[in-house]
Structure formats: C-alpha cells, structure tokens
Design a protein around this motif. Sequence first.
Motif, PDB file in Angstrom:
ATOM      1  N   LEU A 215     -63.736 -24.969 -78.492  1.00  0.00           N
ATOM      2  CA  LEU A 215     -62.984 -24.329 -79.566  1.00  0.00           C
ATOM      3  C   LEU A 215     -61.525 -24.228 -79.137  1.00  0.00           C
ATOM      4  O   LEU A 215     -61.225 -23.756 -78.032  1.00  0.00           O
ATOM      5  CB  LEU A 215     -63.578 -22.931 -79.800  1.00  0.00           C
ATOM      6  N   LEU A 216     -60.605 -24.662 -79.996  1.00  0.00           N
ATOM      7  CA  LEU A 216     -59.187 -24.561 -79.655  1.00  0.00           C
ATOM      8  C   LEU A 216     -58.696 -23.108 -79.761  1.00  0.00           C
ATOM      9  O   LEU A 216     -59.361 -22.258 -80.338  1.00  0.00           O
ATOM     10  CB  LEU A 216     -58.342 -25.461 -80.570  1.00  0.00           C
ATOM     11  N   LYS A 217     -57.504 -22.881 -79.243  1.00  0.00           N
ATOM     12  CA  LYS A 217     -56.951 -21.524 -79.185  1.00  0.00           C
ATOM     13  C   LYS A 217     -56.636 -20.946 -80.563  1.00  0.00           C
ATOM     14  O   LYS A 217     -56.404 -19.749 -80.705  1.00  0.00           O
ATOM     15  CB  LYS A 217     -55.688 -21.509 -78.312  1.00  0.00           C
ATOM     16  N   ASP A 218     -56.645 -21.816 -81.600  1.00  0.00           N
ATOM     17  CA  ASP A 218     -56.442 -21.283 -82.960  1.00  0.00           C
ATOM     18  C   ASP A 218     -57.702 -20.578 -83.464  1.00  0.00           C
ATOM     19  O   ASP A 218     -57.719 -20.036 -84.567  1.00  0.00           O
ATOM     20  CB  ASP A 218     -56.001 -22.389 -83.923  1.00  0.00           C
ATOM     21  N   ASP A 219     -58.761 -20.594 -82.639  1.00  0.00           N
ATOM     22  CA  ASP A 219     -60.032 -19.919 -82.936  1.00  0.00           C
ATOM     23  C   ASP A 219     -60.856 -20.581 -84.037  1.00  0.00           C
ATOM     24  O   ASP A 219     -61.879 -20.050 -84.446  1.00  0.00           O
ATOM     25  CB  ASP A 219     -59.809 -18.445 -83.304  1.00  0.00           C
ATOM     26  N   TRP A 220     -60.416 -21.726 -84.546  1.00  0.00           N
ATOM     27  CA  TRP A 220     -61.161 -22.427 -85.592  1.00  0.00           C
ATOM     28  C   TRP A 220     -61.497 -23.871 -85.227  1.00  0.00           C
ATOM     29  O   TRP A 220     -62.640 -24.290 -85.323  1.00  0.00           O
ATOM     30  CB  TRP A 220     -60.369 -22.405 -86.922  1.00  0.00           C
ATOM     31  N   THR A 221     -60.468 -24.624 -84.840  1.00  0.00           N
ATOM     32  CA  THR A 221     -60.654 -26.060 -84.665  1.00  0.00           C
ATOM     33  C   THR A 221     -61.622 -26.348 -83.526  1.00  0.00           C
ATOM     34  O   THR A 221     -61.406 -25.922 -82.388  1.00  0.00           O
ATOM     35  CB  THR A 221     -59.304 -26.743 -84.357  1.00  0.00           C
ATOM     36  N   VAL A 222     -62.674 -27.097 -83.843  1.00  0.00           N
ATOM     37  CA  VAL A 222     -63.660 -27.510 -82.848  1.00  0.00           C
ATOM     38  C   VAL A 222     -63.375 -28.963 -82.497  1.00  0.00           C
ATOM     39  O   VAL A 222     -63.206 -29.796 -83.400  1.00  0.00           O
ATOM     40  CB  VAL A 222     -65.087 -27.361 -83.408  1.00  0.00           C
ATOM     41  N   VAL A 223     -63.265 -29.272 -81.197  1.00  0.00           N
ATOM     42  CA  VAL A 223     -62.989 -30.645 -80.750  1.00  0.00           C
ATOM     43  C   VAL A 223     -64.064 -31.080 -79.754  1.00  0.00           C
ATOM     44  O   VAL A 223     -64.743 -30.242 -79.154  1.00  0.00           O
ATOM     45  CB  VAL A 223     -61.589 -30.777 -80.090  1.00  0.00           C
ATOM     46  N   THR A 224     -64.201 -32.387 -79.592  1.00  0.00           N
ATOM     47  CA  THR A 224     -65.138 -32.872 -78.576  1.00  0.00           C
ATOM     48  C   THR A 224     -64.555 -32.577 -77.198  1.00  0.00           C
ATOM     49  O   THR A 224     -63.349 -32.707 -76.968  1.00  0.00           O
ATOM     50  CB  THR A 224     -65.381 -34.388 -78.717  1.00  0.00           C
ATOM     51  N   LYS A 225     -65.425 -32.180 -76.287  1.00  0.00           N
ATOM     52  CA  LYS A 225     -64.975 -31.808 -74.947  1.00  0.00           C
ATOM     53  C   LYS A 225     -64.371 -33.015 -74.228  1.00  0.00           C
ATOM     54  O   LYS A 225     -63.385 -32.893 -73.506  1.00  0.00           O
ATOM     55  CB  LYS A 225     -66.170 -31.261 -74.155  1.00  0.00           C
ATOM     56  N   ASP A 226     -64.971 -34.192 -74.464  1.00  0.00           N
ATOM     57  CA  ASP A 226     -64.477 -35.407 -73.794  1.00  0.00           C
ATOM     58  C   ASP A 226     -63.422 -36.146 -74.635  1.00  0.00           C
ATOM     59  O   ASP A 226     -63.012 -37.256 -74.284  1.00  0.00           O
ATOM     60  CB  ASP A 226     -65.646 -36.336 -73.456  1.00  0.00           C
ATOM     61  N   HIS A 227     -63.015 -35.525 -75.751  1.00  0.00           N
ATOM     62  CA  HIS A 227     -61.991 -36.093 -76.646  1.00  0.00           C
ATOM     63  C   HIS A 227     -62.433 -37.405 -77.287  1.00  0.00           C
ATOM     64  O   HIS A 227     -61.597 -38.172 -77.797  1.00  0.00           O
ATOM     65  CB  HIS A 227     -60.624 -36.213 -75.952  1.00  0.00           C
ATOM     66  N   SER A 228     -63.734 -37.663 -77.295  1.00  0.00           N
ATOM     67  CA  SER A 228     -64.225 -38.842 -78.019  1.00  0.00           C
ATOM     68  C   SER A 228     -64.174 -38.569 -79.526  1.00  0.00           C
ATOM     69  O   SER A 228     -64.155 -37.412 -79.965  1.00  0.00           O
ATOM     70  CB  SER A 228     -65.652 -39.176 -77.591  1.00  0.00           C
ATOM     71  N   LEU A 229     -64.174 -39.642 -80.313  1.00  0.00           N
ATOM     72  CA  LEU A 229     -64.123 -39.520 -81.774  1.00  0.00           C
ATOM     73  C   LEU A 229     -65.381 -38.849 -82.297  1.00  0.00           C
ATOM     74  O   LEU A 229     -66.477 -39.012 -81.746  1.00  0.00           O
ATOM     75  CB  LEU A 229     -64.006 -40.900 -82.409  1.00  0.00           C
ATOM     76  N   SER A 230     -65.233 -38.134 -83.411  1.00  0.00           N
ATOM     77  CA  SER A 230     -66.347 -37.434 -84.053  1.00  0.00           C
ATOM     78  C   SER A 230     -66.270 -37.645 -85.557  1.00  0.00           C
ATOM     79  O   SER A 230     -65.170 -37.737 -86.112  1.00  0.00           O
ATOM     80  CB  SER A 230     -66.261 -35.944 -83.716  1.00  0.00           C
ATOM     81  N   ALA A 231     -67.424 -37.704 -86.204  1.00  0.00           N
ATOM     82  CA  ALA A 231     -67.442 -37.875 -87.663  1.00  0.00           C
ATOM     83  C   ALA A 231     -68.544 -37.016 -88.268  1.00  0.00           C
ATOM     84  O   ALA A 231     -69.549 -36.719 -87.620  1.00  0.00           O
ATOM     85  CB  ALA A 231     -67.647 -39.337 -88.031  1.00  0.00           C
ATOM     86  N   GLN A 232     -68.341 -36.619 -89.525  1.00  0.00           N
ATOM     87  CA  GLN A 232     -69.285 -35.727 -90.219  1.00  0.00           C
ATOM     88  C   GLN A 232     -69.276 -35.998 -91.713  1.00  0.00           C
ATOM     89  O   GLN A 232     -68.219 -36.269 -92.293  1.00  0.00           O
ATOM     90  CB  GLN A 232     -68.868 -34.265 -89.988  1.00  0.00           C
ATOM     91  N   TRP A 233     -70.457 -35.889 -92.309  1.00  0.00           N
ATOM     92  CA  TRP A 233     -70.591 -35.923 -93.772  1.00  0.00           C
ATOM     93  C   TRP A 233     -71.507 -34.767 -94.154  1.00  0.00           C
ATOM     94  O   TRP A 233     -72.426 -34.431 -93.377  1.00  0.00           O
ATOM     95  CB  TRP A 233     -71.242 -37.221 -94.237  1.00  0.00           C
ATOM     96  N   GLU A 234     -71.298 -34.207 -95.330  1.00  0.00           N
ATOM     97  CA  GLU A 234     -72.097 -33.038 -95.748  1.00  0.00           C
ATOM     98  C   GLU A 234     -72.446 -33.100 -97.219  1.00  0.00           C
ATOM     99  O   GLU A 234     -71.596 -33.426 -98.046  1.00  0.00           O
ATOM    100  CB  GLU A 234     -71.288 -31.751 -95.495  1.00  0.00           C
ATOM    101  N   HIS A 235     -73.700 -32.756 -97.523  1.00  0.00           N
ATOM    102  CA  HIS A 235     -74.104 -32.524 -98.912  1.00  0.00           C
ATOM    103  C   HIS A 235     -74.857 -31.200 -99.023  1.00  0.00           C
ATOM    104  O   HIS A 235     -75.482 -30.753 -98.052  1.00  0.00           O
ATOM    105  CB  HIS A 235     -75.018 -33.647 -99.411  1.00  0.00           C
TER     106      HIS A 235
END
Length: 254
Positions: A215-235
């Motif tokens: 979790l970044l210091k802005d308390d919201w943004t979630v990033v991969t620990k290894d900085h690899s690319l991430s993708a998401q889809w939602e329904h």
Amino acid sequence: MTITIKTPQEIEKMRVAGKLAAQVLEMIAPYVKAGVSTEALDQRCHDYIVNIQKAIPAPLNYRGFPKSICTSVNHQVCHGIPSQKILKKGDIINIDVTVIKDGFHGDTSKMFIIGKPSIQAKRVVEISHKALFLGIEQVKPGTKLGDIGYAIQHYVEANHCSVVRDYCGHGIGRQFHEDPQVLHYGQRNTGLSLKAGMTFTIEPMVNIGGHQVKLLKDDWTVVTKDHSLSAQWEHTILVTDTAYEILTLRNEEK
Ligand code: MF3
Ligand code: CO
Ligand code: CO
C-alpha cells in the motif's frame, strides 16, 4: 453482516445501477488516450454520473477516498487515485466505476491499453479478462465460492501469472461492500453455496510477477511489491434460478 438475497424489486434496481456503471465505461472510452491525465478522466466521469445519470459516484468520500473513480496504471493493482499523471503510449490502465442509483450500487471495471502495448502488457490484460469470465461461468445456484476462486487461480497460474490475495470481490447491493467476500483463489467444492438472488462482484487482479502487494503512503493506491504489471476486470453478477446475469455488461460484450 449477513448475505442479502435481493427481492425482484431490488434486482430491478440492481439492473439499473449496473447498467449505469457500464455506461460510464462506455462514455469514457474515447477519452482514454495518450496525453490525458487521470484527473481529467475522473472529472468527466464525475460530471456524467452526477449531471447526466443523476446518480452518485460511490467512491467519492467513501472511507475518505478523494475522487469519483479509481484509476490504476501499470504496476498499480487497484484503488489508484486520479491525479495529474499523464497517460502515455504503452501504459495499461484500469478504470473502476461504482455508481449508486435509487439506493443500489453497480460496480465494474475494465482495462484500457494506450497505444501499442508490450507483449507482456497485452498478455496480462488478456489473462485477467479470461480469468474474470471463467469465474463468472461458474456461477449458478449450488456453486460454491471456492469453485469461482479455483477456476480463476488455476487458469492464471497455468499461464505463469499470479492472483492477488489481499483484495477480493464482494457482495453488493444497498451497501458498496457486503458479505460475502469473493476470493479469486481457492479450492473446488469449498465455501459458501450460491443462491438465486445473491449479487456480488468478481474482480480478479492478476500480476505478471508475484502476488504480493503493498500500500502506498497515500493509504489507497495498491501496487505490486515487485513492480510487475498488474491488470483487473470487474463485473457485478446476479445469481439467477439457472445460472447468472451480468448486471454491468457493456454493449461491446454483447
Ligand atoms: N470499486 C472498488 C471495488 O471494486 C472499490 C473502490 S473503494 C474506493 O470494490 F474507495 F477506492 F473507491
Ligand atoms: Co468491487
Ligand atoms: Co470496483
């Protein structure tokens, strides 16, 4: 909290909210281009939801979230905060929209590719999309939540990617996040049994590298620990008497 089974009247309202959320993603698509800031995309979505749809952007002020949509770019996994950051060729971005209409929530997200993606970027976008639909296709009365998680995890890992564990799908209705938690990993024939009238999201986050996030210091943004690319889809999904209905289906998916 307990799991709510929606009445036919409530299901109709969920259909309306789901359609509105889908229409926001359709509206914003032509603007998701190199040179635009994520803040400008947020502003456009906000104005459309409030002024045209006469609905409420659920993220705004939700537990202190400062914007109306989430924008998660490249190695950002989810809950990215729209900012002055400018999109550039080769970026991948998830836009996650949740609207409230007549007291009910519709929640959906999709990936956009800016310009020509790297082979890896295209891969993770496609794998996460396929994973979402493999999860959705499990849904019918009697299916266990573990069957959904298994279908997603098995496919993602067979393709040498990883499933984020720390964030999950969720029941949805009058509340943004209701029970149950819908994990995107698991074992077949385990967990809660689905019943007609349940509504929940499926929203797998898939990383090219490891599943760990921070979790970044802005308390919201979630990033991969290894900085690899991430993708998401939602329904947002309704369990019907025979199978499922996708409440947030876009025209391009019909
Ligand atoms: N839309 C996200 C989800 O799919 C939740 C965003 S919470 C926010 O559950 F506060 F960041 F908007
Ligand atoms: Co959600
Ligand atoms: Co969402």
